[in-house]
Design a protein around this motif. Structure first.
Motif, short mmCIF file in Angstrom:
data_model
loop_
_atom_site.label_atom_id
_atom_site.label_comp_id
_atom_site.label_asym_id
_atom_site.label_seq_id
_atom_site.Cartn_x
_atom_site.Cartn_y
_atom_site.Cartn_z
N LEU A 62 0.83 -1.20 0.00
CA LEU A 62 0.00 0.00 0.00
C LEU A 62 0.86 1.25 0.00
CD1 LEU A 62 -2.95 0.97 0.13
CD2 LEU A 62 -2.71 1.04 2.62
N TRP A 63 1.96 1.22 0.74
CA TRP A 63 2.92 2.33 0.76
C TRP A 63 3.45 2.58 -0.66
CZ3 TRP A 63 8.03 1.88 4.11
CH2 TRP A 63 8.84 3.01 3.85
N GLU A 64 3.82 1.51 -1.34
CA GLU A 64 4.33 1.63 -2.71
C GLU A 64 3.30 2.28 -3.62
OE1 GLU A 64 7.10 0.77 -5.90
OE2 GLU A 64 7.37 0.24 -3.80
N TRP A 65 2.08 1.82 -3.54
CA TRP A 65 1.04 2.32 -4.44
C TRP A 65 0.68 3.77 -4.12
CZ3 TRP A 65 -3.04 -1.23 -6.96
CH2 TRP A 65 -2.42 -2.36 -7.48
N LEU A 66 0.64 4.13 -2.86
CA LEU A 66 0.29 5.50 -2.49
C LEU A 66 1.36 6.49 -2.95
CD1 LEU A 66 -1.20 5.04 1.10
CD2 LEU A 66 -2.43 5.57 -1.01
N VAL A 67 2.63 6.13 -2.75
CA VAL A 67 3.71 7.02 -3.16
C VAL A 67 3.70 7.20 -4.67
CG1 VAL A 67 6.22 7.26 -3.31
CG2 VAL A 67 5.17 6.50 -1.18
N VAL A 68 3.48 6.11 -5.39
CA VAL A 68 3.46 6.18 -6.85
C VAL A 68 2.22 6.89 -7.35
CG1 VAL A 68 3.35 4.79 -8.94
CG2 VAL A 68 4.90 4.14 -7.10
N GLY A 69 1.05 6.54 -6.78
CA GLY A 69 -0.20 7.11 -7.24
C GLY A 69 -0.29 8.61 -7.05
N PHE A 70 0.24 9.10 -5.93
CA PHE A 70 0.20 10.54 -5.67
C PHE A 70 1.41 11.27 -6.24
CE2 PHE A 70 -2.71 9.32 -2.13
CZ PHE A 70 -3.78 10.12 -2.52
N GLY A 71 2.38 10.52 -6.78
CA GLY A 71 3.57 11.14 -7.35
C GLY A 71 4.38 11.90 -6.32
N ILE A 72 4.54 11.33 -5.13
CA ILE A 72 5.26 11.99 -4.05
C ILE A 72 6.74 12.09 -4.41
CG2 ILE A 72 5.89 11.87 -1.61
CD1 ILE A 72 3.28 10.38 -1.13
N LEU A 77 9.38 11.18 0.39
CA LEU A 77 9.17 9.78 0.75
C LEU A 77 9.48 8.89 -0.45
CD1 LEU A 77 8.17 7.82 2.96
CD2 LEU A 77 5.86 8.05 2.00
N LEU A 78 10.26 7.85 -0.20
CA LEU A 78 10.59 6.88 -1.25
C LEU A 78 9.66 5.68 -1.17
CD1 LEU A 78 14.49 6.68 -1.26
CD2 LEU A 78 13.04 7.53 -3.09
N PRO A 79 9.36 5.03 -2.29
CA PRO A 79 8.61 3.77 -2.24
C PRO A 79 9.50 2.64 -1.76
CG PRO A 79 9.20 4.29 -4.50
CD PRO A 79 9.61 5.48 -3.68
N PRO A 80 8.93 1.59 -1.19
CA PRO A 80 9.74 0.47 -0.71
C PRO A 80 10.62 -0.15 -1.79
CG PRO A 80 7.51 0.31 0.16
CD PRO A 80 7.51 1.43 -0.84
N SER A 81 10.15 -0.17 -3.05
CA SER A 81 10.96 -0.77 -4.11
C SER A 81 12.26 -0.01 -4.30
CB SER A 81 10.16 -0.80 -5.41
OG SER A 81 9.79 0.51 -5.80
N ALA A 82 12.21 1.33 -4.23
CA ALA A 82 13.42 2.13 -4.38
C ALA A 82 14.36 1.93 -3.19
CB ALA A 82 13.06 3.60 -4.53
N ILE A 83 13.78 1.78 -2.00
CA ILE A 83 14.60 1.53 -0.81
C ILE A 83 15.30 0.18 -0.93
CG2 ILE A 83 14.57 1.23 1.69
CD1 ILE A 83 12.16 3.11 1.76
N GLY A 84 14.57 -0.84 -1.41
CA GLY A 84 15.17 -2.15 -1.60
C GLY A 84 16.30 -2.13 -2.61
N GLN A 85 16.11 -1.37 -3.70
CA GLN A 85 17.18 -1.24 -4.69
C GLN A 85 18.41 -0.57 -4.09
OE1 GLN A 85 15.30 0.88 -7.89
NE2 GLN A 85 14.09 -0.89 -8.55
#
Length: 297
Positions: A62-72, A77-85
């Motif tokens: 949900l964190w991933e989708w909210l960050v991406v959907g709102f274009g934060i 705030l980074l999405p979890p996928s970017a943090i994992g990378q």
């Protein structure tokens, strides 16, 4: 794994949000169903573990989708996928910082602070005057801000890792002292009278009765200190010192707006602190298996 297409960021439509809401509802129902499943002895451990894992995975998604959907913005705030990378890309740097901060400062400071607090508690238990003087002092020291203690410790113990270890010792000494003193007073009056009726000495009573009764309090102090040690070491590294360590990296990379590295360091600190706390909890369970909180029906 990135759960969105690059073109979605900031321009999410109704379909995107419907999928996000549907995923949340479905995950919530699944977690609730597993949590309320039968309480058979063979499935008890799974029932306790599965809801936690599913709920955590749902929050990350949900964190991933909210960050991406709102274009934060990544600065906010980074999405979890970017943090994992970032964790994968900076693995060598993260490992070096972890070894320096955790082994040199957190673990050593935790051992010295907790061990000295325990030993002083034994002396204070024997000397009432010392106990009455140390406990109020512990409350005062616990209220001191770490940002005020850290520069003083750096002046006293040089700019290398000993000064950060000293900060951890100062933060963990009094919680262990207070918990151990309280634990030594936890044994019942009837049990103490029974030991006296057997002619037991002070040390026999301490080893056979009072220390076992104090173990839940002692482990409570150890668990509290495990988190305080991590916080103290990281914050102490914000001040002058070697160009290495988790706190140093967070401080310098935040100033450069390298939020991916900052979040990667935070993830490593969170995982290390949780595993450290969990290891102490496992040892506590093995030592205090007799405690009512661990008894099974």
């Amino acid at each position: 794994m990135i759960v969105h297409s690059p073109g979605v960021a900031g321009i999410a439509g109704w379909g995107f949000w419907l999928k996000a809401v549907g995923l949340w509802i479905a995950s919530w129902m699944l977690v609730d169903m597993i949590a309320n499943a039968g309480e058979g002895r063979r499935t008890s451990h799974w029932r306790n573990l599965a809801p936690m894992i599913l709920f955590g995975a749902t929050l990350l998604l949900l964190w991933e989708w909210l960050v991406v959907g709102f274009g934060i913005s990544p600065i906010i705030l980074l999405p979890p996928s970017a943090i994992g990378q970032a964790v994968v890309a900076q693995a060598n740097t993260l490992a070096t910082d972890f070894v320096w901060t955790f082994l040199h400062e957190v673990l050593l400071g935790w051992l010295i602070g907790s061990g000295s607090g325990f030993l002083v508690a034994l002396v204070a238990d024997r000397v009432p005057f010392l106990r009455r003087g140390l406990l109020p002092l512990g409350n005062v020291v616990s209220a001191l801000p770490i940002v005020g203690i850290a520069p003083i410790m750096i002046w006293w113990f040089t700019y290398d890792w000993p000064s950060k270890t000293a900060v951890v010792v100062a933060m963990t000494f009094f919680p262990m002292l207070v918990n151990t003193v309280a634990g030594l007073a936890a044994s019942g009056t009837l049990e103490r009278d029974l030991m006296r009726s057997y002619g037991a000495s002070y040390w026999s009573t301490l080893i056979s009765l009072r220390l076992p009764a104090a173990m839940p309090f002692i482990f409570n102090g150890l668990k509290i200190n495990s988190t305080l040690a991590m916080i103290g070491a990281i914050v102490a590294e914000y001040f002058d010192g070697p160009t290495i360590g988790m706190g140093f990296r967070i401080n310098t990379q935040a100033a450069l707006s390298q939020t991916d590295i900052v979040w990667a360091e935070i993830v490593v600190a969170m995982v290390a602190g949780s595993l450290f706390y969990g290891l102490i909890a496992l040892v506590e369970r093995a030592v205090t298996f007799w405690h009512p909180s661990y008894r099974r029906a």
